[in-house]
Design an enzyme around this catalytic site. Structure first.
Site, PDB file in Angstrom:
ATOM      1  N   LYS A  81       0.836  -1.212   0.000  1.00 18.42           N
ATOM      2  CA  LYS A  81       0.000   0.000   0.000  1.00 18.42           C
ATOM      3  C   LYS A  81       0.864   1.253   0.000  1.00 18.42           C
ATOM      4  O   LYS A  81       0.591   2.197  -0.734  1.00 18.42           O
ATOM      5  CB  LYS A  81      -0.935  -0.048   1.219  1.00 18.42           C
ATOM      6  CG  LYS A  81      -1.854   1.157   1.347  1.00 18.42           C
ATOM      7  CD  LYS A  81      -3.091   0.839   2.152  1.00 18.42           C
ATOM      8  CE  LYS A  81      -2.855   0.639   3.629  1.00 18.42           C
ATOM      9  NZ  LYS A  81      -2.555   1.879   4.378  1.00 18.42           N
ATOM     10  N   SER A  82       1.920   1.260   0.820  1.00 13.65           N
ATOM     11  CA  SER A  82       2.769   2.458   0.898  1.00 13.65           C
ATOM     12  C   SER A  82       3.404   2.762  -0.463  1.00 13.65           C
ATOM     13  O   SER A  82       3.429   3.908  -0.919  1.00 13.65           O
ATOM     14  CB  SER A  82       3.883   2.246   1.926  1.00 13.65           C
ATOM     15  OG  SER A  82       3.339   2.122   3.209  1.00 13.65           O
ATOM     16  N   ARG A  86      -6.114   1.870  18.144  1.00 15.36           N
ATOM     17  CA  ARG A  86      -5.908   0.417  17.999  1.00 15.36           C
ATOM     18  C   ARG A  86      -5.594  -0.273  19.324  1.00 15.36           C
ATOM     19  O   ARG A  86      -5.832  -1.480  19.452  1.00 15.36           O
ATOM     20  CB  ARG A  86      -4.820   0.135  16.952  1.00 15.36           C
ATOM     21  CG  ARG A  86      -5.329   0.377  15.552  1.00 15.36           C
ATOM     22  CD  ARG A  86      -4.346   0.028  14.464  1.00 15.36           C
ATOM     23  NE  ARG A  86      -5.019   0.203  13.180  1.00 15.36           N
ATOM     24  CZ  ARG A  86      -4.392   0.346  12.020  1.00 15.36           C
ATOM     25  NH1 ARG A  86      -3.069   0.347  11.965  1.00 15.36           N
ATOM     26  NH2 ARG A  86      -5.077   0.490  10.908  1.00 15.36           N
ATOM     27  N   GLN A 138       4.732   9.147   7.171  1.00 17.33           N
ATOM     28  CA  GLN A 138       3.821  10.018   6.426  1.00 17.33           C
ATOM     29  C   GLN A 138       4.242  11.475   6.575  1.00 17.33           C
ATOM     30  O   GLN A 138       4.245  12.232   5.608  1.00 17.33           O
ATOM     31  CB  GLN A 138       2.385   9.812   6.915  1.00 17.33           C
ATOM     32  CG  GLN A 138       1.859   8.426   6.591  1.00 17.33           C
ATOM     33  CD  GLN A 138       0.471   8.151   7.139  1.00 17.33           C
ATOM     34  OE1 GLN A 138      -0.190   9.035   7.662  1.00 17.33           O
ATOM     35  NE2 GLN A 138       0.045   6.907   7.019  1.00 17.33           N
ATOM     36  N   SER A 170       6.973   9.100  12.173  1.00 16.30           N
ATOM     37  CA  SER A 170       5.944   8.967  11.138  1.00 16.30           C
ATOM     38  C   SER A 170       6.533   9.132   9.746  1.00 16.30           C
ATOM     39  O   SER A 170       7.012  10.211   9.372  1.00 16.30           O
ATOM     40  CB  SER A 170       4.847  10.010  11.355  1.00 16.30           C
ATOM     41  OG  SER A 170       4.038  10.093  10.205  1.00 16.30           O
ATOM     42  N   LYS A 181      -4.416   5.888  14.763  1.00 16.14           N
ATOM     43  CA  LYS A 181      -4.597   5.213  13.468  1.00 16.14           C
ATOM     44  C   LYS A 181      -6.077   5.261  13.080  1.00 16.14           C
ATOM     45  O   LYS A 181      -6.819   6.073  13.598  1.00 16.14           O
ATOM     46  CB  LYS A 181      -4.069   3.772  13.549  1.00 16.14           C
ATOM     47  CG  LYS A 181      -2.561   3.692  13.797  1.00 16.14           C
ATOM     48  CD  LYS A 181      -1.768   4.249  12.641  1.00 16.14           C
ATOM     49  CE  LYS A 181      -0.268   4.150  12.878  1.00 16.14           C
ATOM     50  NZ  LYS A 181       0.492   4.861  11.832  1.00 16.14           N
ATOM     51  N   ASP A 214       1.813  -1.255  11.805  1.00 16.07           N
ATOM     52  CA  ASP A 214       0.450  -1.664  11.429  1.00 16.07           C
ATOM     53  C   ASP A 214       0.159  -3.117  11.808  1.00 16.07           C
ATOM     54  O   ASP A 214      -0.959  -3.606  11.594  1.00 16.07           O
ATOM     55  CB  ASP A 214       0.239  -1.483   9.922  1.00 16.07           C
ATOM     56  CG  ASP A 214       0.307  -0.015   9.519  1.00 16.07           C
ATOM     57  OD1 ASP A 214       0.096   0.850  10.381  1.00 16.07           O
ATOM     58  OD2 ASP A 214       0.586   0.252   8.337  1.00 16.07           O
ATOM     59  N   ARG A 225      -8.376  12.052  12.719  1.00 10.07           N
ATOM     60  CA  ARG A 225      -6.918  11.827  12.867  1.00 10.07           C
ATOM     61  C   ARG A 225      -6.140  13.146  12.769  1.00 10.07           C
ATOM     62  O   ARG A 225      -6.548  14.068  12.075  1.00 10.07           O
ATOM     63  CB  ARG A 225      -6.449  10.802  11.824  1.00 10.07           C
ATOM     64  CG  ARG A 225      -7.067   9.441  12.097  1.00 10.07           C
ATOM     65  CD  ARG A 225      -6.753   8.422  11.028  1.00 10.07           C
ATOM     66  NE  ARG A 225      -5.349   8.052  11.002  1.00 10.07           N
ATOM     67  CZ  ARG A 225      -4.823   7.260  10.071  1.00 10.07           C
ATOM     68  NH1 ARG A 225      -5.579   6.784   9.096  1.00 10.07           N
ATOM     69  NH2 ARG A 225      -3.541   6.951  10.121  1.00 10.07           N
ATOM     70  N   ARG A 251       2.761   5.949  -3.292  1.00 11.17           N
ATOM     71  CA  ARG A 251       3.899   6.754  -3.739  1.00 11.17           C
ATOM     72  C   ARG A 251       4.116   6.629  -5.241  1.00 11.17           C
ATOM     73  O   ARG A 251       4.537   7.580  -5.902  1.00 11.17           O
ATOM     74  CB  ARG A 251       5.158   6.347  -2.955  1.00 11.17           C
ATOM     75  CG  ARG A 251       5.121   6.836  -1.497  1.00 11.17           C
ATOM     76  CD  ARG A 251       6.068   6.051  -0.629  1.00 11.17           C
ATOM     77  NE  ARG A 251       6.205   6.578   0.725  1.00 11.17           N
ATOM     78  CZ  ARG A 251       5.346   6.315   1.734  1.00 11.17           C
ATOM     79  NH1 ARG A 251       4.280   5.537   1.527  1.00 11.17           N
ATOM     80  NH2 ARG A 251       5.566   6.817   2.933  1.00 11.17           N
TER      81      ARG A 251
HETATM   82  O1  LIG Z   1       4.073   6.173   5.022  1.00 13.46           O
HETATM   83  C1  LIG Z   1       3.294   5.210   4.936  1.00 13.46           C
HETATM   84  O2  LIG Z   1       3.019   4.670   3.842  1.00 13.46           O
HETATM   85  C2  LIG Z   1       2.695   4.688   6.178  1.00 13.46           C
HETATM   86  C3  LIG Z   1       3.206   5.050   7.392  1.00 13.46           C
HETATM   87  C4  LIG Z   1       2.653   4.614   8.674  1.00 13.46           C
HETATM   88  O3  LIG Z   1       1.927   5.693   9.235  1.00 13.46           O
HETATM   89  P1  LIG Z   1       2.643   6.857  10.100  1.00 13.46           P
HETATM   90  O4  LIG Z   1       3.494   7.638   9.209  1.00 13.46           O
HETATM   91  O5  LIG Z   1       1.496   7.679  10.638  1.00 13.46           O
HETATM   92  O6  LIG Z   1       3.396   6.144  11.181  1.00 13.46           O
HETATM   93  C5  LIG Z   1       1.719   3.426   8.529  1.00 13.46           C
HETATM   94  O7  LIG Z   1       0.978   3.265   9.709  1.00 13.46           O
HETATM   95  C6  LIG Z   1       0.792   3.581   7.355  1.00 13.46           C
HETATM   96  O8  LIG Z   1      -0.034   2.464   7.198  1.00 13.46           O
HETATM   97  C7  LIG Z   1       1.565   3.744   6.074  1.00 13.46           C
HETATM   98  C1  LIG Z   2      -2.454   3.145   9.378  1.00 12.96           C
HETATM   99  C2  LIG Z   2      -2.779   2.654   8.192  1.00 12.96           C
HETATM  100  O1  LIG Z   2      -3.008   3.387   7.045  1.00 12.96           O
HETATM  101  P1  LIG Z   2      -3.212   4.940   6.826  1.00 12.96           P
HETATM  102  O2  LIG Z   2      -2.452   5.704   7.866  1.00 12.96           O
HETATM  103  O3  LIG Z   2      -2.742   5.193   5.431  1.00 12.96           O
HETATM  104  O4  LIG Z   2      -4.693   5.217   6.929  1.00 12.96           O
HETATM  105  C3  LIG Z   2      -2.869   1.187   7.998  1.00 12.96           C
HETATM  106  O5  LIG Z   2      -3.005   0.776   6.832  1.00 12.96           O
HETATM  107  O6  LIG Z   2      -2.840   0.409   8.962  1.00 12.96           O
END
Ligand SMILES: O=C(O)C1=C[C@@H](OP(=O)(O)O)[C@@H](O)[C@H](O)C1
Ligand SMILES: C=C(OP(=O)(O)O)C(=O)O
Length: 451
Positions: free
Chosen positions: A34-35, A361, A179, A177, A357, A330, A132, A39
């Site tokens: 997914k990540s 969780r 993200q 993070s 999240k 995750d 969030r 991207r």
């Molecule tokens: O950069 C990413 O693709 C992700 C980073 C993580 O979140 P955080 O950056 O909030 O830790 C993860 O929990 C999420 O599912 C995907």
């Molecule tokens: C935290 C998750 O995703 P996102 O932050 O992209 O919603 C996840 O997939 O568990």
């Protein structure tokens, strides 16, 4: 209890139910990461020219990012299952608000990229995403000169047009993070000067790796402790790049966990990404005594990939170090389920990020396990599960509140495959955000999940 649907005025909620059956066996392929999928769409949409993507995860979260890239001006076409073609263009301010559904990654990364492009865009999401924190991204963006409206650090957010370029800054990440790190690096494309990000704790590095593959120069250096500095000059443009998305270790975790807790099981999940910043779960499971082997190890597009084989195992509880949390962030819901089938205590610390999240969780997992008769207690940033061991390790027989969280939904369906009594979940719809084929995949190896 029976498999059922509950109707509100205009929605039908599916309530799948997982029941103990025979052993699990066979081979499945992990869905695209997914990540990396998010991207690959964002970076291709920023690059002038055509990029081809294979193995893209076609799940709701990623499809929302694809739609946003179209709204920003890129051409995004699907050629076949997982095969996409993106032609990047100069981004334009979209007329309508960009809607990211349940996806934290999508909304936070695109906020950074929109800021870097200097255009105006509004961002929104579902009830979970609206709850969030977005301040963690807006704060560094504001340091760079971005003007934005928000609702007390939450969605909806509007990033304003900025014709003057962003300021060069040095930012220390306040939370581990990827993200936030990624949003800053994408915004840095529009900076006049050098941007330096200090990550005291390493977290997934897909943005850094992929920016390099798309022709952006950036460098990383150790901070002399556990973290590193990422340094990047602003004003760089991206070149098109073809991406083959590897399998998602976070999604592979469900079939692997199921094999570990269902007696006599032997399952292979093919093509799983083994980036060292994503593999904390597998290290942890091995420390618990799991029979997990990496087969056919190879490097694909600069990332380690393997087929993971898991066999039913007698597991023991362990202490999972806090420092490992970013590399398995995750995976704590499914690890907690596995821990309920292990002998003795599994203590998980450093979990503060789990509170923000798709659901809280720590609370969702604890409530679900307790409802199933397992022994779980928590504190602000920790969760302890005391496993009964053996078969069955858990009673089950509960209806689980998923709280709009796909990982809670999938984790408790896996739990139902090994519990004494069936486990039902209150809503399956969120599973489509990351793993639409989850139920079919688990049933294809002998699982008994009825929709
Ligand atoms: O950069 C990413 O693709 C992700 C980073 C993580 O979140 P955080 O950056 O909030 O830790 C993860 O929990 C999420 O599912 C995907
Ligand atoms: C935290 C998750 O995703 P996102 O932050 O992209 O919603 C996840 O997939 O568990």
């Amino acid at each position: 209890m029976s498999a059922s649907t509950s109707k509100s005025s205009d929605t039908v909620t599916r309530r799948p139910i997982a029941t103990k059956g025979g052993s699990l066996s066979g081979t499945v392929t992990a869905p695209g990461d997914k990540s990396i999928s998010h991207r690959s769409l964002i970076l291709s949409a920023l690059a002038k020219g055509e990029s081809a993507i294979t193995g893209l995860l076609e799940a709701d979260d990623v499809l929302r990012t694809a739609a946003s890239m179209r709204a920003l001006g890129a051409s995004v076409e699907r050629d076949g299952p997982g095969k996409w073609r993106v032609i990047g263009e100069q981004w334009q301010s979209p007329e309508k608000s960009l809607y990211f559904g349940n996806s934290g990654t999508g909304v936070r990364l695109v906020m950074g990229a929109v800021a870097g492009a200097g255009i105006r865009a509004s961002f929104d999401g579902d009830i979970s995403l609206r709850g969030r924190p977005m301040g963690r991204v807006l704060e560094p963006l504001r340091m760079m000169g971005v003007e934005a409206d928000d609702r007390e650090g939450r969605l909806p957010v509007t990033i304003k047009e900025n014709g003057n370029g962003l300021r060069a800054v040095e930012v220390k990440l306040a939370s581990a993070s990827a993200q936030v790190k990624s949003a800053i690096l994408l915004a840095a494309l529009g900076a006049s000067g050098t941007v330096r990000v200090h990550e005291p704790v390493l977290c997934r590095d897909h943005t850094e790796r992929m920016l390099s593959a798309f022709g952006v120069e950036l460098s990383t250096a150790s901070d002399g402790k556990d973290g590193r500095f990422i340094t990047m000059d602003g004003g760089q443009s991206l070149k098109p790049c073809d991406v083959n998305v590897p399998g998602d270790p976070s999604s592979a975790a469900f079939a692997i966990a199921a094999a570990l807790i269902v007696p006599h099981s032997d399952v292979v999940v093919k093509g799983v990404l083994l980036n060292p910043l994503r593999t904390g779960l597998y290290q942890t499971l091995r420390e618990m005594g799991a029979d997990i082997t990496f087969e056919n190890q190879r490097v694909e597009n600069g990332e380690d990939v393997a087929d993971i084989r898991a066999r039913h195992s007698v597991l023991r509880g362990i202490e999972v170090p806090a420092a490992r949390a970013p590399s398995m962030i995750d995976e704590y819901p499914i690890l907690s389920v596995v821990a309920a089938f292990a002998h003795g205590e599994t203590m998980m610390t450093g979990l503060e990020e789990l509170r923000v999240k798709e659901s809280d969780r720590i609370a969702s997992v604890e409530a679900g396990l307790v409802a199933c008769g397992a022994d779980a207690v928590s504190g602000p940033d920790w969760l302890k599960v005391s496993g009964a061991g053996g078969t069955p390790g858990m009673i089950g027989g509960a209806l689980i509140k998923t709280n709009h969280d796909h990982r809670i939904a999938m984790s408790f369906l896996v739990a139902g495959l090994a519990s004494e009594q069936p486990i039902e979940i209150d809503d399956a719809s969120m599973i489509a955000t990351s793993f639409p084929d989850f139920i079919d995949q688990i049933n294809s190896i002998g699982g008994n999940i009825k929709q």
